[in-house]
Write a protein that holds these residues in place. Structure first.
Motif, PDB file in Angstrom:
ATOM      1  N   GLY A 190       0.657  10.371  10.701  1.00  0.00           N
ATOM      2  CA  GLY A 190      -0.451   9.721  11.392  1.00  0.00           C
ATOM      3  C   GLY A 190      -1.643   9.571  10.478  1.00  0.00           C
ATOM      4  O   GLY A 190      -2.258   8.505  10.389  1.00  0.00           O
ATOM      5  N   VAL A 191      -1.973  10.651   9.756  1.00  0.00           N
ATOM      6  CA  VAL A 191      -3.106  10.624   8.835  1.00  0.00           C
ATOM      7  C   VAL A 191      -2.867   9.556   7.767  1.00  0.00           C
ATOM      8  O   VAL A 191      -3.754   8.777   7.433  1.00  0.00           O
ATOM      9  CB  VAL A 191      -3.295  12.004   8.161  1.00  0.00           C
ATOM     10  N   ILE A 192      -1.639   9.519   7.258  1.00  0.00           N
ATOM     11  CA  ILE A 192      -1.347   8.568   6.188  1.00  0.00           C
ATOM     12  C   ILE A 192      -1.456   7.134   6.700  1.00  0.00           C
ATOM     13  O   ILE A 192      -2.107   6.286   6.083  1.00  0.00           O
ATOM     14  CB  ILE A 192       0.043   8.846   5.593  1.00  0.00           C
ATOM     15  N   LEU A 193      -0.863   6.864   7.871  1.00  0.00           N
ATOM     16  CA  LEU A 193      -0.911   5.499   8.403  1.00  0.00           C
ATOM     17  C   LEU A 193      -2.330   5.070   8.731  1.00  0.00           C
ATOM     18  O   LEU A 193      -2.763   3.988   8.357  1.00  0.00           O
ATOM     19  CB  LEU A 193      -0.036   5.393   9.648  1.00  0.00           C
ATOM     20  N   PHE A 194      -3.067   5.931   9.438  1.00  0.00           N
ATOM     21  CA  PHE A 194      -4.349   5.481   9.968  1.00  0.00           C
ATOM     22  C   PHE A 194      -5.530   5.786   9.055  1.00  0.00           C
ATOM     23  O   PHE A 194      -6.601   5.239   9.219  1.00  0.00           O
ATOM     24  CB  PHE A 194      -4.560   6.041  11.365  1.00  0.00           C
ATOM     25  N   ARG A 195      -5.339   6.666   8.072  1.00  0.00           N
ATOM     26  CA  ARG A 195      -6.428   6.984   7.167  1.00  0.00           C
ATOM     27  C   ARG A 195      -6.226   6.302   5.813  1.00  0.00           C
ATOM     28  O   ARG A 195      -7.175   5.885   5.176  1.00  0.00           O
ATOM     29  CB  ARG A 195      -6.449   8.509   6.988  1.00  0.00           C
ATOM     30  N   HIS A 200      -2.235   6.694  -4.117  1.00  0.00           N
ATOM     31  CA  HIS A 200      -3.026   7.530  -3.226  1.00  0.00           C
ATOM     32  C   HIS A 200      -2.248   7.892  -1.968  1.00  0.00           C
ATOM     33  O   HIS A 200      -2.500   8.939  -1.368  1.00  0.00           O
ATOM     34  CB  HIS A 200      -4.396   6.916  -2.920  1.00  0.00           C
ATOM     35  N   VAL A 201      -1.285   7.059  -1.595  1.00  0.00           N
ATOM     36  CA  VAL A 201      -0.428   7.419  -0.463  1.00  0.00           C
ATOM     37  C   VAL A 201       0.537   8.526  -0.892  1.00  0.00           C
ATOM     38  O   VAL A 201       0.722   9.514  -0.184  1.00  0.00           O
ATOM     39  CB  VAL A 201       0.336   6.176   0.045  1.00  0.00           C
ATOM     40  N   THR A 202       1.113   8.369  -2.082  1.00  0.00           N
ATOM     41  CA  THR A 202       1.979   9.427  -2.626  1.00  0.00           C
ATOM     42  C   THR A 202       1.207  10.741  -2.707  1.00  0.00           C
ATOM     43  O   THR A 202       1.725  11.814  -2.362  1.00  0.00           O
ATOM     44  CB  THR A 202       2.469   9.042  -4.033  1.00  0.00           C
ATOM     45  N   ALA A 203      -0.042  10.650  -3.179  1.00  0.00           N
ATOM     46  CA  ALA A 203      -0.853  11.864  -3.304  1.00  0.00           C
ATOM     47  C   ALA A 203      -1.056  12.515  -1.952  1.00  0.00           C
ATOM     48  O   ALA A 203      -1.001  13.739  -1.816  1.00  0.00           O
ATOM     49  CB  ALA A 203      -2.198  11.537  -3.946  1.00  0.00           C
ATOM     50  N   ALA A 204      -1.286  11.706  -0.921  1.00  0.00           N
ATOM     51  CA  ALA A 204      -1.503  12.256   0.420  1.00  0.00           C
ATOM     52  C   ALA A 204      -0.241  12.945   0.928  1.00  0.00           C
ATOM     53  O   ALA A 204      -0.305  14.015   1.543  1.00  0.00           O
ATOM     54  CB  ALA A 204      -1.926  11.147   1.375  1.00  0.00           C
ATOM     55  N   ILE A 205       0.923  12.344   0.625  1.00  0.00           N
ATOM     56  CA  ILE A 205       2.175  12.994   1.023  1.00  0.00           C
ATOM     57  C   ILE A 205       2.305  14.321   0.279  1.00  0.00           C
ATOM     58  O   ILE A 205       2.658  15.348   0.862  1.00  0.00           O
ATOM     59  CB  ILE A 205       3.383  12.090   0.700  1.00  0.00           C
ATOM     60  N   ALA A 206       1.958  14.302  -0.999  1.00  0.00           N
ATOM     61  CA  ALA A 206       2.066  15.516  -1.805  1.00  0.00           C
ATOM     62  C   ALA A 206       1.134  16.611  -1.300  1.00  0.00           C
ATOM     63  O   ALA A 206       1.414  17.787  -1.443  1.00  0.00           O
ATOM     64  CB  ALA A 206       1.775  15.210  -3.268  1.00  0.00           C
ATOM     65  N   LEU A 207      -0.001  16.209  -0.706  1.00  0.00           N
ATOM     66  CA  LEU A 207      -0.921  17.205  -0.173  1.00  0.00           C
ATOM     67  C   LEU A 207      -0.415  17.780   1.137  1.00  0.00           C
ATOM     68  O   LEU A 207      -0.927  18.780   1.629  1.00  0.00           O
ATOM     69  CB  LEU A 207      -2.304  16.592   0.064  1.00  0.00           C
ATOM     70  N   GLY A 208       0.563  17.119   1.721  1.00  0.00           N
ATOM     71  CA  GLY A 208       1.107  17.611   2.980  1.00  0.00           C
ATOM     72  C   GLY A 208       0.500  16.953   4.204  1.00  0.00           C
ATOM     73  O   GLY A 208       0.646  17.458   5.303  1.00  0.00           O
ATOM     74  N   SER A 209      -0.180  15.829   4.021  1.00  0.00           N
ATOM     75  CA  SER A 209      -0.764  15.150   5.184  1.00  0.00           C
ATOM     76  C   SER A 209       0.335  14.578   6.073  1.00  0.00           C
ATOM     77  O   SER A 209       1.378  14.166   5.591  1.00  0.00           O
ATOM     78  CB  SER A 209      -1.674  14.016   4.726  1.00  0.00           C
ATOM     79  N   GLY A 210       0.059  14.563   7.381  1.00  0.00           N
ATOM     80  CA  GLY A 210       1.034  14.043   8.330  1.00  0.00           C
ATOM     81  C   GLY A 210       1.109  12.530   8.304  1.00  0.00           C
ATOM     82  O   GLY A 210       0.261  11.865   7.706  1.00  0.00           O
ATOM     83  N   LEU A 258       0.825  -1.213   0.000  1.00  0.00           N
ATOM     84  CA  LEU A 258       0.000   0.000   0.000  1.00  0.00           C
ATOM     85  C   LEU A 258       0.855   1.258   0.000  1.00  0.00           C
ATOM     86  O   LEU A 258       0.474   2.274  -0.555  1.00  0.00           O
ATOM     87  CB  LEU A 258      -0.924   0.006   1.228  1.00  0.00           C
ATOM     88  N   ARG A 259       2.032   1.167   0.621  1.00  0.00           N
ATOM     89  CA  ARG A 259       2.897   2.325   0.749  1.00  0.00           C
ATOM     90  C   ARG A 259       3.253   2.924  -0.614  1.00  0.00           C
ATOM     91  O   ARG A 259       3.382   4.121  -0.777  1.00  0.00           O
ATOM     92  CB  ARG A 259       4.157   1.875   1.484  1.00  0.00           C
ATOM     93  N   SER A 260       3.406   2.038  -1.625  1.00  0.00           N
ATOM     94  CA  SER A 260       3.812   2.559  -2.926  1.00  0.00           C
ATOM     95  C   SER A 260       2.620   2.890  -3.817  1.00  0.00           C
ATOM     96  O   SER A 260       2.790   3.224  -4.976  1.00  0.00           O
ATOM     97  CB  SER A 260       4.719   1.550  -3.618  1.00  0.00           C
ATOM     98  N   ARG A 261       1.405   2.792  -3.276  1.00  0.00           N
ATOM     99  CA  ARG A 261       0.250   3.163  -4.100  1.00  0.00           C
ATOM    100  C   ARG A 261       0.195   4.677  -4.288  1.00  0.00           C
ATOM    101  O   ARG A 261       0.595   5.440  -3.424  1.00  0.00           O
ATOM    102  CB  ARG A 261      -1.050   2.678  -3.445  1.00  0.00           C
TER     103      ARG A 261
END
Lengths: 660, 263
Positions: free
Chosen positions: B168-173, B156-166, B151-154
């Motif tokens: 915790g949000v990435i792991l649990f959301r 949508h995770v990259t997109a969340a990092i690009a949006l600036g999500s923390g 999942l880490r390389s999907r």
């Protein structure tokens, strides 16, 4: 013409049980003559692959042919017992698929897999299979076939694998070759090689080819006749020259209008609004009616008649010849060339991936994905980064956004150096730079609603003081990208590809970025939907003056959208400049070869394809000197010794010894 | 149908464990007149070697089994998932250490390790839970690690990092919600194996101590009278089989229903 090889008459195929069945192929008829290439052209889900699978009788378990006949060389394939059908498959009919990577068995050698096909379908050579395998591999142009025979699929490149697939299909000396999107997964220079090979084989063996494709360019290059499919029906059949000169059906005409090109710069593309109807419904009128801009009342109530004969005709109520092609009016160009302020400056960016080996995970080498590139983008401008797969263009995008950290070099966004920033400092700057991905399905969390997806960035950047304020911004941006408010509570899987890409665009734009990195944003979409998305991106850029870095392999999209082009090969930019200069007068041999290999949707256009031998080398061990020299048709001694200096004329930059 | 059988078995078990004791009387009440009495109409499950009601003891055993299995599955799934999530998502040296530990624990035969632990810690329900959890978490950790890695390389995770999500949000959301389906399936199969493990440890005398009843210890005591009074061992055996079967059926159904490949 009675001597047709394959004759399909009123073929109807159904998937699923009678209640709620899907009819992917409905009443399809066409003939293919020996030595002829017939192309089935259509967008995804139009039933073209299902037609091919029906011919092979390889439908999925829930599928069956409900009506119609299929004759191959006088044999009725529909009534044939399975035992005899098996002899036809791979014998009289050969088939190649889109994904050569998954069509070959990874644990068996090339010789074994091709030999198996020989054993089954070629009794003459049963005694000396290896000799025949070698002959087949030579026939499909695999260099050094003796060595390749004992190799496994993972040791071959994509183009080589597709050649092996073709060799297997040829083992039974087929009369008909079914090629299902044979080059879609390949790069343009490799695509040109494979299409060439198919043409050449056809000339030598006089086999017929049923070519399934979505690419008008491929049709123009290879086919003799074409059948256009839409929602399970053939809506137009014509010889290729006539089809490209005068498409008859409104859908065919709109397909041409939706193609991006240089001539259409500065004006929106004619997109076909809406989506293909569900194939589960029963149609009472024309299937294209809801998306057709010249539809009449009769189109809704009566099935359209077929004009012309089976070789050349179309399915429509309207009896007009070519209607005026609908070109959207040229917009009052706002491009007063005031130099916009610089948004992104990349200097000598390198991004290496370490190769680690052994128990202690020691670094034994580096994959030089990006090896020193410079880029400048001003607000409101689009720079296209072009190159084949594996050249490092996606890594450049991720390196700029600091999703992968560059090994060295500098990346400045609005004058702020990004490569040294960490944690919270970097995170707060992310609003200014956003990315759109190739596959909108995987770029969104399937368990979040559209509202949650679009507002995620607002929450992360602490924009808006409460939920209702954020909601207002989400609503506004959804409206801007053309999605109704009621979509907010839905999940990504409920949308089509084009709608999903709109959601992804909304998610990025809600943060009002200055830089948008678009990584192949339309390559997973159909032509008609691609036009919608390109229009949207262009409108938004005009309004908000966003700088785009557009990563793509699609040259026609580049010529339509970009202001500047940078061509990448093996981690380095080899040519850079104005879009007109680079595409119109390419200087670097690689750019020339790349441009010449792009199929053009015009069968009249004669073009000289520059063939590149071999494949792109591995970026872990790039060739010495100019990386391109082993494949370059004009390489000299110096090319293998040193990386060429930049030669500049105006804004046009070339890195090549020929222009030193 | 499969689901119906599974759910009705599990419901019976649950109701029996929670409310059964008030209907079947004291499980430790000794009545020497009824020693080894075979099942009859009055007492359909008969009496054991001390004249205690087998039915009442079975109910007691059900409660022990429920308690141990639910707590153990919860503890090991929670611990294993978090360890696997962190190790798979972050990778690097954390991951290498965690993977080695998982390999080591997996290299031991699980039940032997649990026996050793139970022997060291001493008998009792709490120690039973600790011993089984100490072996059980690795399954969840391995699964969660593999899920997190893919999942880490999907995008949508990259997109969340690009949006600036923390983080915790990435792991649990973005990561955890997409991996809980395979974990749920694993947990429902885990329920069955914990019950077997508990019965096994109690059978060896390392679990629940006399006079308290558990299915495993009932089988052990019953085995001595197998030829004279087979009902002592048969009924707890049937109870274990029914619950394990039901838990497995439920797991199968969950797996088919929430097909992991579908998103």
């Amino acid at each position: 013409m009675t001597d047709s090889l394959l004759s399909i008459h009123k073929l109807t195929t159904q998937i699923g049980r009678d209640d709620g069945a899907i009819i992917p192929v409905s009443s399809v008829s066409f003939d293919i003559h020996p030595g002829e290439t017939f192309a089935l052209l259509g967008e995804s889900g139009c039933g073209k692959s299902m037609t091919a699978l029906s011919v092979m009788r390889l439908l999925p378990p829930a599928g069956k042919i409900t009506e119609g006949e299929i004759f191959l060389d006088g044999i009725n394939l529909r009534d044939l017992p399975e035992v005899d059908m098996r002899a036809q498959r791979g014998g009289n009919i050969g088939m190649i698929f889109q994904e050569p990577m998954t069509s070959l068995n990874p644990v068996l050698t090339v010789a074994y897999q091709v030999g198996e096909a020989v054993k089954l379908h070629d009794e003459e050579h049963a005694g000396d299979i290896d000799a025949r395998v070698l002959e087949l591999l030579q026939q499909v142009g695999i260099p050094d076939p003796e060595r390749r025979m004992s190799e496994y699929p993972h040791q071959l490149s994509g183009g080589m694998k597709q050649r092996v697939m073709i060799a297997m299909a040829l083992a039974g000396r087929p009369k008909l070759l079914i090629a299902d999107e044979p080059t879609t997964a390949l790069d343009v220079t490799i695509q040109a090689q494979v299409l060439d090979l198919l043409r050449d084989l056809q000339k030598r063996t006089d086999m017929a080819i049923l070519l399934i494709t979505h690419d008008l360019g491929v049709v123009a290059e290879t086919a003799d006749r074409v059948g256009v499919m839409y929602a399970g029906e053939i809506i137009e059949t014509a010889p290729v020259d006539t089809f490209f000169a005068e498409p008859q059906h409104p859908y065919s005409q709109r397909l041409f209008d939706a193609l991006p090109s240089v001539e259409r710069r500065n004006r929106p593309l004619t997109a076909i609004e809406g989506n293909v109807p569900s194939l589960a419904e029963t149609f009472r009128g024309c299937r294209f009616r809801s998306r057709c801009d010249v539809a009449k009342e009769i189109c809704a109530t009566e099935l359209p008649p077929w004009h012309g004969d089976q070789e050349h005709g179309y399915l429509c109520h309207l009896q007009q010849l070519r209607s005026e092609s609908i070109e959207a009016p040229q917009e009052a160009s706002i491009s007063e060339q005031e130099p916009g302020k610089n948004v992104l400056r990349v200097e000598q960016m390198q991004l290496y991936f370490p190769i680690k080996k052994g128990l202690l995970r020691r670094t034994v080498g580096h994959v030089r994905a990006v090896d020193g590139i410079d880029l400048d983008i001003s607000s409101g401008k689009t720079v296209a980064l072009v190159g084949e797969s594996g050249c490092g263009k996606t890594t450049v995008g991720k390196g700029i956004l600091q999703l992968l950290r560059p090994t060295s070099g500098s990346v400045q966004l609005n004058g702020t150096e990004l490569t040294k920033l960490k944690g919270e400092n970097l995170r707060s700057l992310r609003a200014g730079m956003q990315m759109i991905f190739q596959d909108p399905a995987s770029s969104m969390n399937p368990r979040m609603t559209v509202e949650a997806i679009v507002s995620e960035g607002l929450i992360a950047q602490k924009i808006g003081k409460d939920r209702s304020e954020r909601l207002e911004r989400v609503k506004a941006i959804l409206d801007r990208v053309g999605l109704p408010e009621r979509f907010m509570k839905r999940y990504p899987h409920e949308f089509s590809g084009g709608q999903r890409q709109r959601i992804a665009i909304a998610r990025s734009l809600v943060l009002r970025p200055d830089l948008l990195v678009c990584d192949e944003p339309t390559s997973a979409l159909d032509v008609s939907v691609q036009a919608q998305i390109l229009n949207l991106l262009k409108e938004i850029q005009d309004e908000a003056k966003i700088a785009y870095l557009f990563i793509t392999h699609n040259i026609s999209v580049v010529s339509y959208l970009a202001d500047e082009v940078a061509v990448m090969y093996l981690g380095r930019i080899v040519e850079q400049g104005d879009v007109d200069t680079v595409l119109g007068d390419p200087k670097h041999p690689y750019t020339q070869a790349l441009l010449s290999a792009v199929p053009v949707a015009d069968p009249q256009r004669e073009r000289e394809i520059i063939r590149l031998p071999g494949d792109m080398p591995s970026p872990a061990n790039p060739p010495s000197g100019c990386h391109f020299h082993p494949r370059c048709p004009r390489a000299t001694d110096i090319c293998s010794q040193s990386w060429p200096e930049l030669s500049k004329s105006g804004t046009h930059k070339v890195w090549c010894h020929l222009h030193g | 149908m499969r689901l119906l059988i599974a759910v009705s078995f599990l419901l019976c078990w649950l109701l029996a464990a929670l409310f059964g004791s008030s209907f079947f009387g004291d499980a430790n009440h000794i009545n020497l007149e009824l020693i080894l009495k075979a099942p009859s109409l009055d007492a359909p499950l008969g009496y054991d070697e001390l004249g205690r009601s087998v039915a009442a003891r079975l109910i007691d055993g059900a409660r022990v089994a429920l308690l141990v299995s639910v707590i153990t599955v919860f503890v090991s799934a929670l611990f294993g998932s978090v360890v696997g999530l962190v190790s798979g998502y972050y990778g690097g040296w954390v991951d290498r250490i965690v993977s080695r530990i998982i390999d080591i624990v997996l290299a031991f035969p699980g039940i032997l390790l649990a026996i050793a632990l139970a022997a060291v810690l001493g008998p009792g329900i709490e120690n039973l839970v600790i011993a089984i959890s100490a072996v059980g978490w690795v399954g969840y950790a391995r699964l969660a690690r593999a899920q997190a890695m893919s999942l880490r390389s999907r995008d949508h995770v990259t997109a969340a990092i690009a949006l600036g999500s923390g983080e915790g949000v990435i792991l649990f959301r973005h990561v955890l919600p997409l991996m809980w389906i395979p974990l749920m399936v694993e947990a429902s199969f885990g329920l069955a194996s914990v019950i077997v493990a508990e019965a096994g440890l109690s059978f060896l005398g390392l679990g629940v101590q006399p006079p308290d009843a558990s299915w495993g210890s009932m089988i052990r005591e019953g085995s001595r009278f197998l030829l004279v009074s087979p009902h002592l061992a048969i009924f707890p055996g049937l109870a274990i089989m029914a619950v394990v079967l039901a838990a497995n059926l439920l797991g199968d159904w969950l797996r088919d229903r929430l097909d992991v490949k579908r998103f």
